[in-house]
Design a protein around this motif. Structure first.
Motif, mmCIF file in Angstrom:
data_model
loop_
_atom_site.group_PDB
_atom_site.id
_atom_site.type_symbol
_atom_site.label_atom_id
_atom_site.label_comp_id
_atom_site.label_asym_id
_atom_site.label_seq_id
_atom_site.Cartn_x
_atom_site.Cartn_y
_atom_site.Cartn_z
ATOM 1 N N THR A 52 -7.944 -3.825 -2.278
ATOM 2 C CA THR A 52 -8.244 -2.422 -2.552
ATOM 3 C C THR A 52 -9.004 -1.740 -1.417
ATOM 4 O O THR A 52 -9.201 -0.526 -1.466
ATOM 5 C CB THR A 52 -9.053 -2.278 -3.857
ATOM 6 O OG1 THR A 52 -10.249 -3.049 -3.755
ATOM 7 C CG2 THR A 52 -8.229 -2.747 -5.048
ATOM 8 N N SER A 53 -9.380 -2.481 -0.383
ATOM 9 C CA SER A 53 -10.068 -1.839 0.743
ATOM 10 C C SER A 53 -9.131 -0.913 1.525
ATOM 11 O O SER A 53 -9.585 -0.102 2.323
ATOM 12 C CB SER A 53 -10.677 -2.889 1.681
ATOM 13 O OG SER A 53 -9.666 -3.610 2.354
ATOM 14 N N ALA A 80 0.882 -1.163 0.000
ATOM 15 C CA ALA A 80 0.000 0.000 0.000
ATOM 16 C C ALA A 80 0.919 1.212 0.000
ATOM 17 O O ALA A 80 1.778 1.346 0.868
ATOM 18 C CB ALA A 80 -0.888 -0.005 1.242
ATOM 19 N N GLN A 81 0.764 2.055 -0.996
ATOM 20 C CA GLN A 81 1.564 3.282 -1.055
ATOM 21 C C GLN A 81 0.789 4.377 -0.352
ATOM 22 O O GLN A 81 -0.387 4.602 -0.650
ATOM 23 C CB GLN A 81 1.841 3.680 -2.497
ATOM 24 C CG GLN A 81 2.698 4.919 -2.600
ATOM 25 C CD GLN A 81 3.005 5.285 -4.044
ATOM 26 O OE1 GLN A 81 2.764 4.520 -4.966
ATOM 27 N NE2 GLN A 81 3.533 6.464 -4.236
ATOM 28 N N ILE A 82 1.437 5.042 0.594
ATOM 29 C CA ILE A 82 0.761 6.086 1.346
ATOM 30 C C ILE A 82 1.314 7.457 0.973
ATOM 31 O O ILE A 82 2.475 7.590 0.599
ATOM 32 C CB ILE A 82 0.859 5.850 2.867
ATOM 33 C CG1 ILE A 82 2.309 5.791 3.324
ATOM 34 C CG2 ILE A 82 0.118 4.584 3.270
ATOM 35 C CD1 ILE A 82 2.479 5.791 4.827
ATOM 36 N N ASN A 83 0.450 8.461 1.080
ATOM 37 C CA ASN A 83 0.885 9.829 0.786
ATOM 38 C C ASN A 83 1.511 10.451 2.029
ATOM 39 O O ASN A 83 1.642 9.805 3.066
ATOM 40 C CB ASN A 83 -0.271 10.674 0.232
ATOM 41 C CG ASN A 83 -1.382 10.919 1.234
ATOM 42 O OD1 ASN A 83 -1.264 10.637 2.430
ATOM 43 N ND2 ASN A 83 -2.491 11.447 0.754
ATOM 44 N N ASP A 84 1.875 11.727 1.927
ATOM 45 C CA ASP A 84 2.559 12.398 3.030
ATOM 46 C C ASP A 84 1.675 12.603 4.262
ATOM 47 O O ASP A 84 2.168 12.909 5.336
ATOM 48 C CB ASP A 84 3.152 13.732 2.573
ATOM 49 C CG ASP A 84 2.117 14.677 1.972
ATOM 50 O OD1 ASP A 84 1.054 14.208 1.524
ATOM 51 O OD2 ASP A 84 2.389 15.880 1.944
ATOM 52 N N LEU A 85 0.361 12.389 4.110
ATOM 53 C CA LEU A 85 -0.556 12.504 5.249
ATOM 54 C C LEU A 85 -0.876 11.142 5.871
ATOM 55 O O LEU A 85 -1.614 11.061 6.842
ATOM 56 C CB LEU A 85 -1.854 13.191 4.814
ATOM 57 C CG LEU A 85 -1.694 14.608 4.271
ATOM 58 C CD1 LEU A 85 -3.025 15.125 3.755
ATOM 59 C CD2 LEU A 85 -1.122 15.526 5.335
ATOM 60 N N GLY A 86 -0.330 10.064 5.286
ATOM 61 C CA GLY A 86 -0.519 8.726 5.829
ATOM 62 C C GLY A 86 -1.670 7.948 5.227
ATOM 63 O O GLY A 86 -1.996 6.865 5.698
ATOM 64 N N TYR A 87 -2.287 8.469 4.154
ATOM 65 C CA TYR A 87 -3.420 7.794 3.528
ATOM 66 C C TYR A 87 -2.952 6.943 2.349
ATOM 67 O O TYR A 87 -2.094 7.366 1.580
ATOM 68 C CB TYR A 87 -4.447 8.803 3.032
ATOM 69 C CG TYR A 87 -5.144 9.537 4.147
ATOM 70 C CD1 TYR A 87 -6.200 8.954 4.821
ATOM 71 C CD2 TYR A 87 -4.726 10.802 4.528
ATOM 72 C CE1 TYR A 87 -6.843 9.629 5.855
ATOM 73 C CE2 TYR A 87 -5.362 11.480 5.561
ATOM 74 C CZ TYR A 87 -6.413 10.886 6.217
ATOM 75 O OH TYR A 87 -7.039 11.544 7.239
ATOM 76 N N CYS A 88 -3.546 5.773 2.197
ATOM 77 C CA CYS A 88 -3.216 4.884 1.083
ATOM 78 C C CYS A 88 -3.769 5.468 -0.207
ATOM 79 O O CYS A 88 -4.969 5.727 -0.323
ATOM 80 C CB CYS A 88 -3.802 3.500 1.332
ATOM 81 S SG CYS A 88 -3.518 2.363 -0.031
ATOM 82 N N ILE A 89 -2.896 5.637 -1.188
ATOM 83 C CA ILE A 89 -3.307 6.207 -2.470
ATOM 84 C C ILE A 89 -3.138 5.227 -3.626
ATOM 85 O O ILE A 89 -3.570 5.494 -4.735
ATOM 86 C CB ILE A 89 -2.527 7.506 -2.773
ATOM 87 C CG1 ILE A 89 -1.022 7.254 -2.749
ATOM 88 C CG2 ILE A 89 -2.925 8.603 -1.803
ATOM 89 C CD1 ILE A 89 -0.191 8.408 -3.279
ATOM 90 N N CYS A 90 -2.519 4.060 -3.344
ATOM 91 C CA CYS A 90 -2.252 3.111 -4.420
ATOM 92 C C CYS A 90 -1.942 1.738 -3.817
ATOM 93 O O CYS A 90 -1.332 1.649 -2.763
ATOM 94 C CB CYS A 90 -1.069 3.609 -5.240
ATOM 95 S SG CYS A 90 -0.578 2.527 -6.582
#
Length: 88
Positions: free
Chosen positions: A36-37, A5-15
């Motif tokens: 994908t969940s 799971a790739q996370i953004n700089d805010l810690g949310y999974c984006i991919c």
């Protein structure tokens, strides 16, 4: 295969990614399957725990629009510089 799971700089999974080799990056979290969940879900990377907190879609879409606009501006500048210098 390995799943991340790739996370953004805010810690949310984006991919979600399925890769053949191990990846060691701060923004790539190993997961058990291509699930994908995880998309849009927040991860507490310090404790390696998935939270029941999800990304604010309008806020994320706004950030993506800003990035796309910045890329467009940079592409225009590169094109102008290439035309002015004759491609050199």
């Amino acid at each position: 295969m390995r799943y991340y799971a790739q996370i953004n700089d805010l810690g949310y999974c984006i991919c979600i990614s399925e890769l053949s080799d191990e990846v060691i990056k701060e923004n790539m979290i190993n997961i058990l399957s291509y699930d994908t969940s995880y998309l849009g879900r927040k991860c507490d990377v310090n404790n390696m725990v998935w939270l029941d907190e999800y990304i604010d879609k309008p806020q994320e879409e706004n950030r993506l629009n800003q990035i796309e606009q910045a890329i467009g501006i940079l592409a225009e500048q590169v094109a102008k510089n290439t035309l002015l210098t004759g491609g050199n």
